[in-house]
Design an enzyme around this catalytic site. Structure first.
Site, PDB file in Angstrom:
ATOM      1  N   SER A  28      -0.859  17.915 -25.299  1.00  0.00           N
ATOM      2  CA  SER A  28      -1.900  17.441 -26.219  1.00  0.00           C
ATOM      3  C   SER A  28      -1.501  16.187 -26.994  1.00  0.00           C
ATOM      4  O   SER A  28      -2.360  15.531 -27.574  1.00  0.00           O
ATOM      5  CB  SER A  28      -2.282  18.545 -27.208  1.00  0.00           C
ATOM      6  OG  SER A  28      -1.216  18.833 -28.081  1.00  0.00           O
ATOM      7  N   LYS A  83       0.555  18.668 -34.008  1.00  0.00           N
ATOM      8  CA  LYS A  83      -0.653  17.857 -33.836  1.00  0.00           C
ATOM      9  C   LYS A  83      -0.576  16.606 -34.700  1.00  0.00           C
ATOM     10  O   LYS A  83       0.185  16.529 -35.650  1.00  0.00           O
ATOM     11  CB  LYS A  83      -1.910  18.645 -34.235  1.00  0.00           C
ATOM     12  CG  LYS A  83      -2.110  19.931 -33.461  1.00  0.00           C
ATOM     13  CD  LYS A  83      -2.375  19.661 -32.001  1.00  0.00           C
ATOM     14  CE  LYS A  83      -2.486  20.959 -31.218  1.00  0.00           C
ATOM     15  NZ  LYS A  83      -2.521  20.740 -29.795  1.00  0.00           N
TER      16      LYS A  83
END
Length: 113
Positions: A28, A83
Site C-alpha cells: 500500500s 500509512k
C-alpha cells in the site's frame, strides 16, 4: 546474568521511549516504501507517551500531510498499520471513482500527499 538484564532493559527503554523498527507488510505504500522495507519510527515526533498504557503526557507536534504513521488497527490492536497522512483536521477528503481530492483539489499519485 546482570549484563543480559541490563541489555534487555536498554532495548526496552529505547523501543518504549525513543524509536522502534517496523517492517512494511504490504504494497500500500509503493512506490516510496516497498514490501519488506524497514522503517525506524521516532516516538518523540508527536509527543511523549507512557508505554503500556499509551497515554500521551507531553504533546509536541501534530501530524502533517505526507507523514508516515504507524498505528494499531482499531478492530485488532495487535496489527500495526503503516500509512501516509493525506489529510489533517479541517480538510475535506473525497475518494470517488479512484480519484482523490483534498479540499476540492484533485491529487495525482505523485501529488505531494
Amino acid at each position: 546474568m546482570q549484563k543480559v538484564f541490563s541489555g534487555d532493559l536498554v532495548v526496552f527503554c529505547i523501543r518504549a521511549f525513543l524509536a522502534e523498527p517496523f517492517k512494511i507488510p504490504s504494497g500500500s505504500m509503493i512506490p516510496t516504501l516497498q514490501i519488506g522495507d524497514f522503517i525506524l519510527v521516532n516516538k518523540f515526533t508527536y509527543g511523549v507517551r507512557l508505554p503500556i498504557i499509551n497515554q500521551k503526557i507531553i504533546p509536541l507536534n501534530d501530524p502533517k500531510r505526507g507523514d508516515v504513521m504507524v498505528f494499531h488497527y482499531p478492530e485488532n490492536p495487535s496489527v500495526d498499520y503503516i500509512k501516509r497522512v493525506i489529510g489533517v483536521p479541517g480538510d475535506v477528503i473525497e475518494y470517488r471513482n479512484k480519484r482523490l481530492t483534498i479540499n476540492g483539489v484533485e491529487q495525482t499519485a505523485k501529488g505531494g500527499w
